[in-house]
Design a protein around this motif. Structure first.
Motif, short mmCIF file in Angstrom:
data_model
loop_
_atom_site.label_atom_id
_atom_site.label_comp_id
_atom_site.label_asym_id
_atom_site.label_seq_id
_atom_site.Cartn_x
_atom_site.Cartn_y
_atom_site.Cartn_z
N ASN A 2 0.85 -1.18 0.00
CA ASN A 2 0.00 0.00 0.00
C ASN A 2 0.89 1.23 0.00
OD1 ASN A 2 -2.50 -1.37 0.24
ND2 ASN A 2 -2.08 -1.68 2.40
N ILE A 3 0.59 2.17 -0.87
CA ILE A 3 1.34 3.42 -0.95
C ILE A 3 0.33 4.56 -0.89
CG2 ILE A 3 2.85 4.86 -2.36
CD1 ILE A 3 3.86 2.26 -3.67
N LEU A 4 0.56 5.50 0.00
CA LEU A 4 -0.28 6.68 0.09
C LEU A 4 0.52 7.89 -0.37
CD1 LEU A 4 -1.80 6.12 3.63
CD2 LEU A 4 -2.86 5.63 1.44
N GLN A 16 2.63 10.98 -10.45
CA GLN A 16 3.49 10.01 -9.78
C GLN A 16 2.76 8.68 -9.57
OE1 GLN A 16 6.75 10.42 -9.44
NE2 GLN A 16 6.38 12.39 -10.44
N SER A 17 1.47 8.77 -9.26
CA SER A 17 0.68 7.55 -9.07
C SER A 17 0.67 6.69 -10.32
CB SER A 17 -0.77 7.90 -8.68
OG SER A 17 -0.81 8.52 -7.43
N LYS A 18 0.50 7.32 -11.47
CA LYS A 18 0.48 6.57 -12.73
C LYS A 18 1.80 5.83 -12.95
CE LYS A 18 -2.82 9.62 -14.92
NZ LYS A 18 -3.02 10.74 -15.83
N ILE A 27 -3.22 -1.01 -8.04
CA ILE A 27 -4.52 -0.40 -8.32
C ILE A 27 -4.50 1.02 -7.78
CG2 ILE A 27 -7.00 -0.48 -7.81
CD1 ILE A 27 -6.64 -3.54 -7.56
N HIS A 28 -5.06 1.95 -8.54
CA HIS A 28 -5.10 3.36 -8.15
C HIS A 28 -6.47 3.72 -7.60
CE1 HIS A 28 -5.31 7.79 -9.32
NE2 HIS A 28 -4.41 7.71 -8.38
N LEU A 29 -6.50 4.21 -6.39
CA LEU A 29 -7.72 4.70 -5.78
C LEU A 29 -7.47 6.14 -5.37
CD1 LEU A 29 -10.57 4.30 -4.64
CD2 LEU A 29 -9.50 3.51 -2.53
#
Length: 65
Positions: A2-4, A16-18, A27-29
């Motif tokens: 998990n990365i926040l 950066q998330s992409k 998975i991107h939330l």
């Protein structure tokens, strides 16, 4: 894993998330995506979130939890 990623609007969190998603197959939330959809629908949550985002502020945790 998990990365926040936290930061103000336009800080590059989505960019950066992409990259992280592609590199690690995650998975991107995005709370930002959810809040934008709520604002478009003019829901109670969206209206409250707009009060913060229009000032360049993060929505408080109790609003998005």
């Amino acid at each position: 894993m998990n990365i926040l990623i936290f930061g103000p609007p336009l800080a590059g969190k989505g960019t950066q998330s992409k990259k992280i998603i592609n590199d690690f197959g995650l998975i991107h939330l995005s709370t930002g995506d959810v809040l934008r959809q709520e604002k478009t629908q003019k829901s109670e949550l969206g209206i409250k979130a707009s009060e913060y985002s229009s000032k360049g502020l993060l929505a408080p945790g109790d609003l998005v939890a």
